[in-house]
Design an enzyme around this catalytic site. Sequence first.
Site, PDB file in Angstrom:
ATOM      1  N   CYS A 103       0.822  -1.216   0.000  1.00 36.11           N
ATOM      2  CA  CYS A 103       0.000   0.000   0.000  1.00 36.11           C
ATOM      3  C   CYS A 103       0.856   1.267   0.000  1.00 36.11           C
ATOM      4  CB  CYS A 103      -0.907   0.037   1.221  1.00 36.11           C
ATOM      5  SG  CYS A 103      -2.370  -0.977   1.029  1.00 36.11           S
ATOM      6  N   VAL A 104       1.994   1.222   0.665  1.00 38.58           N
ATOM      7  CA  VAL A 104       2.833   2.425   0.753  1.00 38.58           C
ATOM      8  C   VAL A 104       4.249   2.086   0.282  1.00 38.58           C
ATOM      9  CG1 VAL A 104       3.804   4.170   2.288  1.00 38.58           C
ATOM     10  CG2 VAL A 104       1.493   3.353   2.665  1.00 38.58           C
TER      11      VAL A 104
END
Lengths: 104, 177
Positions: A103-104
């Site tokens: 996600c990051v």
Amino acid sequence: MSLATIAGRDVHVDEEGFMTEYDEWSEEVAGQLASNIAIELTDRHMEVIDFLREDYKAQGETATLRRVTTVGGIPTKELFQLFPKKPAKKMAYIAGLPKPKGCV
Amino acid sequence: MTTTQTAPAVVPDFGDETEQRRICFICSKGNLDMAYPALIMANGALGEGVEVDIFFTFWGMDMINKGTWGDLQFSMLGNTAMHMKGSTKHLPQGLGGLPGMTAFATNMLKKQIADLDVPEVPEFVQMLHDMGARFWACKLSVDMMGLTKDDMFEGVEDIINVSEFIELSEGSQVIFI
């Protein structure tokens, strides 16, 4: 899974067009994939692509944008200039890797 | 592996031709655990080529206030879902009121976030700015808290009032946190 002819060679791709076999990639293939999405590869693009491929080999998953910046040393801003709009997916596509999962 | 036949190369749709999507996030909380949802979703949206505006209001101002953004806290109090990693047993709320518990819980959360290679708030805000997000501060909150633009992250575009925010979010998806 199907075979597609890219830069004169048969490579395996998924239904979206991302390559699925790490070893079928070559710089010529990368050039063709890049031109498919209107990107002309420069040395700087290739630095990113090389990092992604090396990192994938070591980690077993595609680096996220943040990882390309923090580990690969290429500023986030520049990634958006080199691979406009959806840099993470475009980089992965040209590098012959799956889309990043993080996600990051 | 089953292969079918050689087909013309399919090119992924990166949405370059589709209409530009926009998302506005409203950040109204200054708790550490409430700062991350917007930052993480904004990061995902920017990576997907979505235009992102973030409007900071009330306690959300702490996310862009340079005096506070590096020191957001996480409290067990009021969080009934609080349990230790790997356990489903809820901790008693009363524990959260003991001296030092907020600092302890904050450190635990920060460590868990760092373990996932997610940046701390100041670095995250800077990263989103580099990715093209635009930041707006709420005029009412700024006035109420006695802040000026000098107190804030340099990447903040402007201090705007609510009607200006409503104008700029026209046609955009809005997510309130």
